[in-house]
Design an enzyme around this catalytic site. Structure first.
Site, PDB file in Angstrom:
ATOM      1  N   ASP A  88       6.917  -3.819  -0.410  1.00 39.09           N
ATOM      2  CA  ASP A  88       7.923  -4.154  -1.124  1.00 39.09           C
ATOM      3  C   ASP A  88       7.452  -5.409  -2.193  1.00 39.09           C
ATOM      4  O   ASP A  88       6.634  -6.176  -1.794  1.00 39.09           O
ATOM      5  CB  ASP A  88       9.219  -4.486  -0.489  1.00 39.09           C
ATOM      6  CG  ASP A  88       8.936  -5.737   0.385  1.00 39.09           C
ATOM      7  OD1 ASP A  88       7.871  -5.706   1.025  1.00 39.09           O
ATOM      8  OD2 ASP A  88      10.030  -6.626   0.819  1.00 39.09           O
ATOM      9  N   GLU A 137       9.837  -6.942   3.569  1.00 35.95           N
ATOM     10  CA  GLU A 137       8.971  -8.253   3.885  1.00 35.95           C
ATOM     11  C   GLU A 137       9.582  -9.379   3.171  1.00 35.95           C
ATOM     12  O   GLU A 137       9.459 -10.411   3.566  1.00 35.95           O
ATOM     13  CB  GLU A 137       7.590  -8.297   3.901  1.00 35.95           C
ATOM     14  CG  GLU A 137       6.727  -9.326   4.467  1.00 35.95           C
ATOM     15  CD  GLU A 137       6.491 -10.473   3.479  1.00 35.95           C
ATOM     16  OE1 GLU A 137       6.380 -11.495   3.957  1.00 35.95           O
ATOM     17  OE2 GLU A 137       6.840 -10.340   2.189  1.00 35.95           O
TER      18      GLU A 137
END
Ligand SMILES: [Zn+2]
Length: 398
Positions: free
Chosen positions: A78, A143
């Protein structure tokens, strides 16, 4: 063998860069990673991984080998949002190669690490470098919003417990062995509302929380220090209040704290310090709590956790650190710099919570993470791939 690894990684350098561009061109903000997971899946299958699967939280897990020992390479896939587009000189999701670098959102943090990992897998297969290990290559989700949540899931639900995890976040090609932990804390006080024209009838919650905020500032002077990781720190990041009207004394107020934890500082210690700071100026009843993360992943799963991300460092004597140094020297013919990240990574769950050793090595420089005009040197991509493959070669010799 190390010469062969480096040579093959160099031959694959443009393929690695092109894969990174494909990852950048597929936006993947936290909780919205599905499309990029499909791109990675295809590439892992193309490059000869033995198995590729996606777990319940949405992490992609590629596997090579089926040895008794287990090791993992991790990249979160991400990214943060681009922010103010006028600060970019180009479209953050239309990547380009210029001046020997790949440019675009996620090039440094940290799709470059993912690209290098997949090509390391290809090299490991082609040069037949592995026999003892089951090697997992994890592309992990969410994350940027909640570091380590993905790995809490992998360890507790997927039941994967490696002996070592290589974190491929940007290290500027240095070897990292730790970083400070962190917590998000909410401090709240109650007041008593009344008409703003006669404030003496009420009890103003904003005055109270302001006094506490100033005590929090002073708390910095008393926090612990570690020679390698540096000092713990705390700062007020947000203020909230509630009030019946703009012409009223507010009846509640809160502040949010960003607490960075150095070695030895735990959740309980940090909470007690804040409680004590509030008590010091006469508010022993202030509520102090660790915030919770309970966002949904793109698969629709909620996997709530406290926003407590423990500190970690591995010892200078760690055999994995020694192996990493040796591989670095064999490949690049020079001594590696051993250092730490300023920011926090998935290692908070892997090393901090679960005591599984982690080593950091990744392409790009962390100072460009989350910035406009993010870029990563192409040369780093092939060198990182060579390092990952070289580490597998080294560990198999033992
Ligand atoms: Zn990152």
């Amino acid at each position: 063998m190390y010469k062969n690894i480096l040579k093959r990684a160099k031959e694959l350098e443009m393929d690695t860069a092109n894969f990174l561009m494909e990852l950048i061109a597929t936006p993947s903000f936290s909780g919205k990673e599905k499309k990029v997971i499909d791109v990675i899946k295809n590439k892992m299958l193309q490059t000869g991984f033995d198995e590729v699967r996606v777990d319940g939280l949405g992490n992609i897990i590629g596997r090579i080998g089926n040895g008794k020992k287990v090791i993992a390479f991790d990249a979160h896939i991400d990214t943060v949002y681009p922010g103010d587009l006028s600060l970019w000189d180009f479209d953050p999701f239309t990547p380009k190669i210029e001046n020997g670098k790949v440019w675009g959102r996620g090039s440094v943090d940290q799709k470059g690490g993912m690209a290098s990992m997949v090509y390391a897998g290809k090299i490991i297969k082609e040069l037949n470098l592995n026999k003892d290990y089951t090697i997992y290559f994890t592309g992990t989700v969410m994350e940027e919003d909640c570091d380590g949540l993905c790995w809490q899931y992998i360890i507790n639900e997927d039941k994967i417990r490696p002996e070592l995890v290589v974190i491929t976040e940007p290290t500027n090609m240095n070897i990292y062995r730790g970083h400070r932990g962190r917590m998000e804390i909410l401090v709240s006080v109650k007041g008593l509302s009344c008409h703003g024209s006669a404030p003496e009838r009420g009890d103003n919650a904003i005055y109270k929380i302001s006094r506490i905020a100033l005590e929090i500032e002073k708390l910095n002077e008393r926090l612990a220090y570690d020679e390698f990781l540096g000092k713990g720190s705390v700062c007020v990041t947000q203020v909230f209040f509630s009030s019946p009207s703009q012409c009223a004394v507010p009846d509640a107020a809160s502040i949010q704290l960003d607490r960075r934890l150095t070695l030895g500082e735990t959740k309980d210690i940090a909470i007690n310090e804040v409680k004590q700071a509030a008590a010091n100026i006469g508010y022993p009843d202030a509520s102090v709590e660790v915030l919770k993360y309970e966002e949904e992943s793109y698969t629709g799963l909620k996997y709530p956790t406290e926003k407590y991300y423990p500190t970690w460092k591995i010892s200078e004597d760690s055999p994995y650190l020694k192996a990493s140094k040796k591989v670095y020297k064999e490949l690049f013919d020079t001594e590696p710099v051993i250092d730490k990240w300023t920011f926090s990574t998935n290692a908070v769950a892997i090393a901090g919570m679960n005591k599984i050793p982690c080593i950091g090595f990744g392409p790009g420089n962390e100072i460009y993470a989350h910035t406009p005009n993010e870029s990563s040197p192409i040369e780093h991509l092939s060198k990182a791939a060579a390092f990952y493959a070289g580490l597998i070669c080294n560990l198999n010799e033992k």
